[in-house]
Scaffold this motif. Structure first.
Motif, PDB file in Angstrom:
ATOM      1  N   ASN A 150     -60.437  78.934  51.646  1.00  0.00           N
ATOM      2  CA  ASN A 150     -60.388  77.727  50.824  1.00  0.00           C
ATOM      3  C   ASN A 150     -61.480  77.831  49.767  1.00  0.00           C
ATOM      4  OD1 ASN A 150     -59.910  75.166  49.813  1.00  0.00           O
ATOM      5  ND2 ASN A 150     -61.069  74.137  51.435  1.00  0.00           N
ATOM      6  N   ILE A 151     -61.127  78.429  48.637  1.00  0.00           N
ATOM      7  CA  ILE A 151     -62.109  78.706  47.583  1.00  0.00           C
ATOM      8  C   ILE A 151     -62.345  77.463  46.732  1.00  0.00           C
ATOM      9  CG2 ILE A 151     -62.654  80.139  45.577  1.00  0.00           C
ATOM     10  CD1 ILE A 151     -62.582  81.679  48.214  1.00  0.00           C
ATOM     11  N   ASN A 152     -63.612  77.123  46.558  1.00  0.00           N
ATOM     12  CA  ASN A 152     -64.003  75.981  45.735  1.00  0.00           C
ATOM     13  C   ASN A 152     -63.912  76.372  44.261  1.00  0.00           C
ATOM     14  OD1 ASN A 152     -65.176  73.781  44.519  1.00  0.00           O
ATOM     15  ND2 ASN A 152     -66.905  73.666  45.943  1.00  0.00           N
ATOM     16  N   LYS A 153     -62.994  75.749  43.523  1.00  0.00           N
ATOM     17  CA  LYS A 153     -62.751  76.146  42.139  1.00  0.00           C
ATOM     18  C   LYS A 153     -63.865  75.730  41.176  1.00  0.00           C
ATOM     19  CE  LYS A 153     -57.706  76.317  42.309  1.00  0.00           C
ATOM     20  NZ  LYS A 153     -56.441  75.876  41.684  1.00  0.00           N
ATOM     21  N   ASP A 154     -64.686  74.771  41.554  1.00  0.00           N
ATOM     22  CA  ASP A 154     -65.701  74.325  40.598  1.00  0.00           C
ATOM     23  C   ASP A 154     -66.892  75.279  40.502  1.00  0.00           C
ATOM     24  OD1 ASP A 154     -67.221  73.885  42.862  1.00  0.00           O
ATOM     25  OD2 ASP A 154     -67.111  71.697  42.767  1.00  0.00           O
ATOM     26  N   THR A 156     -69.592  75.698  42.038  1.00  0.00           N
ATOM     27  CA  THR A 156     -70.957  75.176  42.169  1.00  0.00           C
ATOM     28  C   THR A 156     -71.605  75.564  43.487  1.00  0.00           C
ATOM     29  OG1 THR A 156     -70.161  73.087  43.091  1.00  0.00           O
ATOM     30  CG2 THR A 156     -70.412  73.207  40.687  1.00  0.00           C
ATOM     31  N   GLN A 157     -70.814  76.045  44.429  1.00  0.00           N
ATOM     32  CA  GLN A 157     -71.320  76.398  45.750  1.00  0.00           C
ATOM     33  C   GLN A 157     -71.052  77.877  46.028  1.00  0.00           C
ATOM     34  OE1 GLN A 157     -73.032  74.177  47.597  1.00  0.00           O
ATOM     35  NE2 GLN A 157     -72.696  72.678  45.955  1.00  0.00           N
ATOM     36  N   PRO A 158     -71.853  78.500  46.895  1.00  0.00           N
ATOM     37  CA  PRO A 158     -71.636  79.923  47.202  1.00  0.00           C
ATOM     38  C   PRO A 158     -70.303  80.153  47.889  1.00  0.00           C
ATOM     39  CG  PRO A 158     -73.283  78.974  48.674  1.00  0.00           C
ATOM     40  CD  PRO A 158     -73.027  77.953  47.602  1.00  0.00           C
ATOM     41  N   VAL A 159     -69.638  81.221  47.489  1.00  0.00           N
ATOM     42  CA  VAL A 159     -68.325  81.575  48.032  1.00  0.00           C
ATOM     43  C   VAL A 159     -68.415  82.835  48.891  1.00  0.00           C
ATOM     44  CG1 VAL A 159     -65.967  82.249  47.425  1.00  0.00           C
ATOM     45  CG2 VAL A 159     -67.148  80.522  46.078  1.00  0.00           C
ATOM     46  N   VAL A 160     -69.347  83.721  48.561  1.00  0.00           N
ATOM     47  CA  VAL A 160     -69.458  85.022  49.228  1.00  0.00           C
ATOM     48  C   VAL A 160     -70.854  85.179  49.824  1.00  0.00           C
ATOM     49  CG1 VAL A 160     -69.294  87.524  48.938  1.00  0.00           C
ATOM     50  CG2 VAL A 160     -67.802  86.020  47.602  1.00  0.00           C
ATOM     51  N   LEU A 161     -70.903  85.775  51.007  1.00  0.00           N
ATOM     52  CA  LEU A 161     -72.166  86.158  51.640  1.00  0.00           C
ATOM     53  C   LEU A 161     -72.154  87.666  51.837  1.00  0.00           C
ATOM     54  CD1 LEU A 161     -74.828  85.784  53.271  1.00  0.00           C
ATOM     55  CD2 LEU A 161     -73.382  85.292  55.275  1.00  0.00           C
ATOM     56  N   VAL A 162     -73.205  88.327  51.352  1.00  0.00           N
ATOM     57  CA  VAL A 162     -73.377  89.771  51.562  1.00  0.00           C
ATOM     58  C   VAL A 162     -74.668  89.977  52.347  1.00  0.00           C
ATOM     59  CG1 VAL A 162     -73.726  92.017  50.462  1.00  0.00           C
ATOM     60  CG2 VAL A 162     -72.171  90.349  49.424  1.00  0.00           C
ATOM     61  N   TYR A 163     -74.579  90.737  53.433  1.00  0.00           N
ATOM     62  CA  TYR A 163     -75.776  91.044  54.215  1.00  0.00           C
ATOM     63  C   TYR A 163     -75.685  92.472  54.734  1.00  0.00           C
ATOM     64  CZ  TYR A 163     -73.177  90.381  58.652  1.00  0.00           C
ATOM     65  OH  TYR A 163     -72.298  90.494  59.700  1.00  0.00           O
ATOM     66  N   HIS A 164     -76.744  92.921  55.400  1.00  0.00           N
ATOM     67  CA  HIS A 164     -76.810  94.325  55.831  1.00  0.00           C
ATOM     68  C   HIS A 164     -77.404  94.379  57.242  1.00  0.00           C
ATOM     69  CE1 HIS A 164     -76.364  95.198  51.493  1.00  0.00           C
ATOM     70  NE2 HIS A 164     -77.258  94.236  51.341  1.00  0.00           N
ATOM     71  N   THR A 165     -76.567  94.561  58.247  1.00  0.00           N
ATOM     72  CA  THR A 165     -77.091  94.713  59.606  1.00  0.00           C
ATOM     73  C   THR A 165     -77.997  95.933  59.685  1.00  0.00           C
ATOM     74  OG1 THR A 165     -75.223  93.582  60.639  1.00  0.00           O
ATOM     75  CG2 THR A 165     -76.458  95.107  62.020  1.00  0.00           C
TER      76      THR A 165
END
Length: 368
Positions: A150-154, A156-165
């Protein structure tokens, strides 16, 4: 009398000179007015066509593209696949070439195209490697499913999280015929986190917000996934707008003779590290993974986006009986970019391409 005649003659000469000067001024004014008031020469047909072409191009550029196909084309038709200038990487390469004249030889490097290596099934240029014992996959059926996001079209909020175990994973600084411990790039500045920076900045260049978690979880290798799970769970609770989660790694492939495999392809004359997407399922000892089919749907759509754009950029999607924290959200995957034998530049190029494919998926979800 003579004086009077001379005076009259002198006055006549002055009057004549004044008349000449006056006419010269009038003539100059007329010439200037003629230049500025002369009607412009009408355009010939060729010139008219040129103007019409320019105007139509301007109108086309300003047209807003709304449907999924136009969004897809907009991303793929980027004029330069590798738009960034990496001064930090260039400086490291230059320094290595200048100071490491006698580098250690720690094993041969074998460059290979792994785009179909060990695949168990395929559709077109999309390859899948299924290592599970009890789960069969119908690729076509999953590609027909909608991605559960459910992607927020405006924006204004983060959509993707990238991390590194495994945040300390590193690459070679420069390309060489053999692997060298002398050429291992500093993992803090030019390792997998640096590649993550390239991925995040590419996605952000399209207006989407990304959280890049750079926490080091593998100071001790054992328990790294448990530690990253705890932090990622907190981030997801605090940011419910996040729909896509990428645990970004690099792979390591060695052979019995000590040689190392570098997974690589070439795009627009540049060497690029290949990408492996991993997703899992409930199978055998793996339990409590209820959303695995949603993860697989997302992974296959992302694999297809990569393979359609650049048929040799992706290794076969690895489908296995593992969780790797992918049970935390329906659109979570584990991704490897290259191996320890790839250069950091090759990995960064690859991350930019991956970023464009992730944006394509985001736009697809916006249009659902």
């Amino acid at each position: 009398m003579r004086r009077r005649r001379r005076t009259r003659r002198h006055r006549r000469k002055i009057f004549s000179l004044n008349k000449i000067a006056f006419f010269c001024v009038i003539l100059s004014i007329a010439i200037v007015c003629g230049v500025f008031l002369t009607p412009q020469k009408p355009l010939n047909k060729t010139e008219e066509q040129t103007v019409q072409t320019v105007n139509s191009e301007e109108i086309e550029t300003e047209t807003v593209k709304t449907d999924a196909e136009k969004n897809k084309a907009e991303i793929k038709n980027v004029s330069n696949i590798f738009p960034s200038v990496y001064s930090d990487i260039t400086n490291a390469e230059t320094k290595a070439k200048e100071t490491l004249s006698d580098i250690s030889n720690d094993g041969a490097i074998i460059s290979e195209d792994y785009s179909s290596k060990n695949a168990t099934s395929a559709i077109g240029s999309l390859y899948l490697r299924n290592t599970t014992k009890n789960t069969d996959i119908n690729i076509e059926a999953y590609l027909k499913k909608d991605i559960f996001a459910n992607i927020n079209k405006d924006k204004t909020q983060p959509v993707v999280l990238v991390y590194h175990t495994h945040s300390t994973e590193s690459y070679q600084i420069t390309e060489n015929e053999f692997y060298s411990n002398s050429l291992v790039a500093d993992s803090e500045t030019l390792g997998i986190i640096r590649v993550g920076d390239a991925l995040c900045s590419t996605i952000e260049s399209y207006g989407y917000k990304v959280i890049h978690d750079k926490t080091v979880y593998d100071s001790s290798y054992n328990g790294a996934f448990d530690r990253s799970r705890e932090k990622i769970s907190d981030i997801l609770r605090a940011n419910p707008s996040i729909q896509i989660v990428i645990d970004l790694h690099r792979d390591g492939i060695s052979r019995k003779d000590g040689s190392k495999v570098k997974t690589v392809t070439e795009i627009d004359g540049k060497k690029v590290a290949q990408i492996q997407i991993t997703t899992g399922c409930e199978d055998g000892a793996v339990t409590k993974f209820p959303n695995w089919e949603k993860n697989l749907t997302f992974a296959l759509h992302l694999q297809k986006s990569l393979s359609d754009s650049y048929p040799h950029i992706a290794r076969p999607l690895l489908f296995c009986a593992r969780k790797y924290n992918m049970d935390l959200t329906p659109c979570a995957v584990n991704i490897d970019i290259g191996t320890e034998s790839n250069t950091v530049r090759e990995a960064v190029y690859s991350a930019e391409i991956l970023g464009k494919s992730i944006v394509e998926i985001i736009k697809e979800c916006e249009n659902q």
